[in-house]
Design a protein around this motif. Structure first.
Motif, PDB file in Angstrom:
ATOM      1  N   PHE A   6      54.384  70.745  35.128  1.00 38.69           N
ATOM      2  CA  PHE A   6      55.153  71.932  35.976  1.00 38.69           C
ATOM      3  C   PHE A   6      56.453  71.311  36.643  1.00 38.69           C
ATOM      4  CE2 PHE A   6      52.366  75.199  35.434  1.00 38.69           C
ATOM      5  CZ  PHE A   6      51.073  74.571  35.281  1.00 38.69           C
ATOM      6  N   ALA A   7      57.528  72.184  36.962  1.00 35.01           N
ATOM      7  CA  ALA A   7      58.657  71.946  38.081  1.00 35.01           C
ATOM      8  C   ALA A   7      59.525  70.779  37.373  1.00 35.01           C
ATOM      9  CB  ALA A   7      58.220  71.652  39.210  1.00 35.01           C
ATOM     10  N   TYR A  62      42.135  70.419  42.489  1.00 33.62           N
ATOM     11  CA  TYR A  62      42.932  69.442  42.998  1.00 33.62           C
ATOM     12  C   TYR A  62      41.940  68.215  42.579  1.00 33.62           C
ATOM     13  CZ  TYR A  62      46.851  71.626  45.274  1.00 33.62           C
ATOM     14  OH  TYR A  62      48.139  72.421  45.643  1.00 33.62           O
ATOM     15  N   PHE A  78      51.784  68.009  38.646  1.00 34.90           N
ATOM     16  CA  PHE A  78      52.892  68.687  39.311  1.00 34.90           C
ATOM     17  C   PHE A  78      53.415  68.249  40.640  1.00 34.90           C
ATOM     18  CE2 PHE A  78      49.679  70.616  42.232  1.00 34.90           C
ATOM     19  CZ  PHE A  78      48.520  70.702  41.363  1.00 34.90           C
ATOM     20  N   PRO A  80      54.442  68.191  44.665  1.00 27.59           N
ATOM     21  CA  PRO A  80      54.087  68.992  45.811  1.00 27.59           C
ATOM     22  C   PRO A  80      54.313  70.392  45.921  1.00 27.59           C
ATOM     23  CG  PRO A  80      54.784  66.736  46.502  1.00 27.59           C
ATOM     24  CD  PRO A  80      55.094  66.740  45.055  1.00 27.59           C
ATOM     25  N   VAL A  81      53.898  71.258  46.224  1.00 26.76           N
ATOM     26  CA  VAL A  81      53.857  72.624  46.100  1.00 26.76           C
ATOM     27  C   VAL A  81      54.884  73.340  47.049  1.00 26.76           C
ATOM     28  CG1 VAL A  81      51.749  73.025  44.793  1.00 26.76           C
ATOM     29  CG2 VAL A  81      51.970  73.598  47.342  1.00 26.76           C
ATOM     30  N   THR A  82      55.784  74.302  46.729  1.00 29.03           N
ATOM     31  CA  THR A  82      56.636  74.921  47.542  1.00 29.03           C
ATOM     32  C   THR A  82      56.677  76.299  47.394  1.00 29.03           C
ATOM     33  OG1 THR A  82      58.481  74.629  45.966  1.00 29.03           O
ATOM     34  CG2 THR A  82      58.007  72.927  47.531  1.00 29.03           C
ATOM     35  N   GLY A  83      55.481  76.958  47.910  1.00 31.28           N
ATOM     36  CA  GLY A  83      55.223  78.454  48.036  1.00 31.28           C
ATOM     37  C   GLY A  83      55.493  79.089  49.114  1.00 31.28           C
ATOM     38  N   GLY A  84      55.401  80.432  49.040  1.00 31.49           N
ATOM     39  CA  GLY A  84      55.382  81.225  50.402  1.00 31.49           C
ATOM     40  C   GLY A  84      56.793  81.562  50.672  1.00 31.49           C
TER      41      GLY A  84
ATOM     42  N   GLU B  55      58.141  79.330  39.910  1.00 31.44           N
ATOM     43  CA  GLU B  55      57.147  78.973  38.838  1.00 31.44           C
ATOM     44  C   GLU B  55      55.643  78.944  39.440  1.00 31.44           C
ATOM     45  OE1 GLU B  55      58.827  75.557  36.691  1.00 31.44           O
ATOM     46  OE2 GLU B  55      56.615  75.145  36.196  1.00 31.44           O
ATOM     47  N   HIS B  56      54.802  79.324  38.739  1.00 35.34           N
ATOM     48  CA  HIS B  56      53.315  78.916  39.463  1.00 35.34           C
ATOM     49  C   HIS B  56      52.278  78.581  38.123  1.00 35.34           C
ATOM     50  CE1 HIS B  56      52.577  82.845  37.272  1.00 35.34           C
ATOM     51  NE2 HIS B  56      51.372  83.071  37.717  1.00 35.34           N
ATOM     52  N   HIS B  85      52.543  88.051  46.374  1.00 36.74           N
ATOM     53  CA  HIS B  85      53.354  86.786  46.195  1.00 36.74           C
ATOM     54  C   HIS B  85      54.117  86.774  44.656  1.00 36.74           C
ATOM     55  CE1 HIS B  85      55.126  82.763  46.109  1.00 36.74           C
ATOM     56  NE2 HIS B  85      54.645  82.441  47.121  1.00 36.74           N
ATOM     57  N   ILE B  96      59.811  87.481  49.248  1.00 37.17           N
ATOM     58  CA  ILE B  96      58.967  86.637  48.189  1.00 37.17           C
ATOM     59  C   ILE B  96      57.406  86.763  48.439  1.00 37.17           C
ATOM     60  CG2 ILE B  96      58.453  84.237  47.571  1.00 37.17           C
ATOM     61  CD1 ILE B  96      61.217  83.492  48.423  1.00 37.17           C
ATOM     62  N   VAL B  97      56.839  86.689  49.434  1.00 39.78           N
ATOM     63  CA  VAL B  97      55.565  86.833  49.966  1.00 39.78           C
ATOM     64  C   VAL B  97      55.287  87.717  51.079  1.00 39.78           C
ATOM     65  CG1 VAL B  97      55.760  84.750  51.497  1.00 39.78           C
ATOM     66  CG2 VAL B  97      53.484  85.229  50.510  1.00 39.78           C
ATOM     67  N   ILE B 117      49.477  81.875  55.554  1.00 42.53           N
ATOM     68  CA  ILE B 117      50.927  81.357  55.106  1.00 42.53           C
ATOM     69  C   ILE B 117      51.275  80.177  55.181  1.00 42.53           C
ATOM     70  CG2 ILE B 117      51.947  82.202  57.425  1.00 42.53           C
ATOM     71  CD1 ILE B 117      53.642  82.643  53.948  1.00 42.53           C
ATOM     72  N   LEU B 120      49.044  78.231  52.400  1.00 49.76           N
ATOM     73  CA  LEU B 120      49.722  78.936  51.044  1.00 49.76           C
ATOM     74  C   LEU B 120      50.959  77.931  50.676  1.00 49.76           C
ATOM     75  CD1 LEU B 120      50.200  82.744  50.174  1.00 49.76           C
ATOM     76  CD2 LEU B 120      51.965  81.018  49.507  1.00 49.76           C
ATOM     77  N   LYS B 121      51.596  77.706  51.836  1.00 49.79           N
ATOM     78  CA  LYS B 121      52.914  76.989  51.523  1.00 49.79           C
ATOM     79  C   LYS B 121      52.804  75.799  51.090  1.00 49.79           C
ATOM     80  CE  LYS B 121      56.710  77.731  53.699  1.00 49.79           C
ATOM     81  NZ  LYS B 121      57.594  78.773  52.830  1.00 49.79           N
ATOM     82  N   THR B 122      51.790  74.955  51.427  1.00 51.06           N
ATOM     83  CA  THR B 122      51.700  73.630  50.759  1.00 51.06           C
ATOM     84  C   THR B 122      50.483  73.277  49.954  1.00 51.06           C
ATOM     85  OG1 THR B 122      50.388  72.871  52.918  1.00 51.06           O
ATOM     86  CG2 THR B 122      52.688  72.687  52.892  1.00 51.06           C
ATOM     87  N   ALA B 124      49.085  76.202  47.513  1.00 52.42           N
ATOM     88  CA  ALA B 124      48.965  77.139  46.319  1.00 52.42           C
ATOM     89  C   ALA B 124      50.106  76.859  45.536  1.00 52.42           C
ATOM     90  CB  ALA B 124      49.154  78.566  46.958  1.00 52.42           C
ATOM     91  N   PRO B 125      49.706  76.659  44.008  1.00 53.62           N
ATOM     92  CA  PRO B 125      50.707  75.951  43.213  1.00 53.62           C
ATOM     93  C   PRO B 125      51.922  77.051  42.710  1.00 53.62           C
ATOM     94  CG  PRO B 125      48.290  75.715  42.215  1.00 53.62           C
ATOM     95  CD  PRO B 125      48.354  76.509  43.640  1.00 53.62           C
ATOM     96  N   PHE B 126      52.897  76.938  43.708  1.00 60.22           N
ATOM     97  CA  PHE B 126      54.140  77.343  43.306  1.00 60.22           C
ATOM     98  C   PHE B 126      55.308  76.438  43.262  1.00 60.22           C
ATOM     99  CE2 PHE B 126      52.863  82.182  43.456  1.00 60.22           C
ATOM    100  CZ  PHE B 126      51.770  82.109  44.466  1.00 60.22           C
ATOM    101  N   TRP B 127      56.183  76.571  42.683  1.00 60.31           N
ATOM    102  CA  TRP B 127      57.450  75.595  42.776  1.00 60.31           C
ATOM    103  C   TRP B 127      58.842  76.290  42.677  1.00 60.31           C
ATOM    104  CZ3 TRP B 127      53.364  75.286  39.452  1.00 60.31           C
ATOM    105  CH2 TRP B 127      52.348  74.174  39.892  1.00 60.31           C
ATOM    106  N   LYS B 128      59.381  76.274  43.537  1.00 61.94           N
ATOM    107  CA  LYS B 128      60.882  77.047  43.830  1.00 61.94           C
ATOM    108  C   LYS B 128      61.999  76.201  43.249  1.00 61.94           C
ATOM    109  CE  LYS B 128      59.609  79.688  48.059  1.00 61.94           C
ATOM    110  NZ  LYS B 128      59.587  79.499  49.325  1.00 61.94           N
ATOM    111  N   VAL B 140      63.247  72.669  44.944  1.00 61.51           N
ATOM    112  CA  VAL B 140      62.968  72.431  46.394  1.00 61.51           C
ATOM    113  C   VAL B 140      61.831  71.699  46.672  1.00 61.51           C
ATOM    114  CG1 VAL B 140      62.214  73.845  48.569  1.00 61.51           C
ATOM    115  CG2 VAL B 140      63.797  74.780  46.732  1.00 61.51           C
TER     116      VAL B 140
END
Lengths: 84, 162
Positions: A6-7, A62, A78, A80-84, B55-56, B85, B96-97, B117, B120-122, B124-128, B140
């Protein structure tokens, strides 16, 4: 075994997913898989040279380098994630 | 309840859905995360963004968020949890969320909302990826501040080092 990227890891390797015939003739771990991928050279060697910035998940959970692998597992690498 | 989707959502509609699931609650707490319109360069220069791509990891993303929601219910007496999300293309200032919680008492609603929140930010598998107006793109990086906020809660699913 399915490997997902990913990414920026996917960008560098050039694909988001691939199937690997991973011989599980002896107990294998994520560490063994990374070793196998690194041997391919090129972008694989580059990506896995410094694993500090990489996370791994096995079957959506994980994991670490010590996590054992079995035929049919799905492994994802992947950043480190960057959601939210 | 968590929904992953590409299209923009309407915050009022989501809030309504939360209210409908919250009969008997005494308080509702919500957080909406918006896409900031600029990319911050070291030295404090702000460069404008055209869009952001999120991406997720289908399957794992839902798993992790479900675990966070389950933990929230263990720690606090909640009536309802409602999260949305987005992934795919996001435009500046768009939401976004959405994280909403309801409970008998405001302490629980506030705390659970913040817990969800922050984690989720660190985890949950999302990538910006930021798409700047000048044509460049930038993945990011996870922030130290976000990691510290997550650590505070003591519910770590992700592994520290590969």
């Amino acid at each position: 075994m399915v490997i997902k990227y990913f990414a920026w890891i996917r960008d560098q390797i050039g694909k988001g997913e691939e199937i690997i015939e991973f011989e599980v003739s002896k107990p294998a771990t994520v560490y063994d898989l990374i070793h196998l991928l690194k041997k391919r050279g090129g972008p694989y060697a580059k990506v896995f040279t410094d694993t500090a910035g990489i996370k791994v998940a096995v079957n959506h959970v994980y994991a670490t380098q010590k996590t054992p692998l079995h035929a049919g597992d799905e492994v994802a690498f992947f950043p480190p994630v960057t959601g939210g | 309840m968590m929904r992953l989707q590409k299209p923009i959502f309407d915050q009022a509609t989501e809030y309504d859905q939360l209210i409908k699931a919250s009969t008997g609650a005494g308080g509702i707490s919500v957080f909406t995360g918006l896409m900031r319109p600029t990319h911050l360069v070291e030295g404090e220069q702000h460069l404008p963004l055209a869009s952001m791509t999120i991406e997720h990891y289908p399957g794992m993303t839902e798993n992790v968020i479900a675990q966070l929601e389950s933990e929230a219910h263990k720690r606090w007496f909640l009536k309802a949890v409602h999260m949305v999300h987005r992934y795919g293309e996001i435009l500046p200032q768009e939401p976004i969320v959405f994280v909403g919680t309801s409970a008998q008492h405001r302490d629980d609603a506030f705390a659970a909302c913040r817990f969800l929140i922050d984690n989720l930010k660190t985890q949950a598998p999302f990538w910006k990826k930021e798409n700047l107006t000048n044509g460049t793109t930038y993945w990011v990086k996870q922030s130290t501040k976000d990691r510290e906020l997550t650590k505070k809660w003591g519910f770590i699913l992700e592994t520290p080092r590969l």
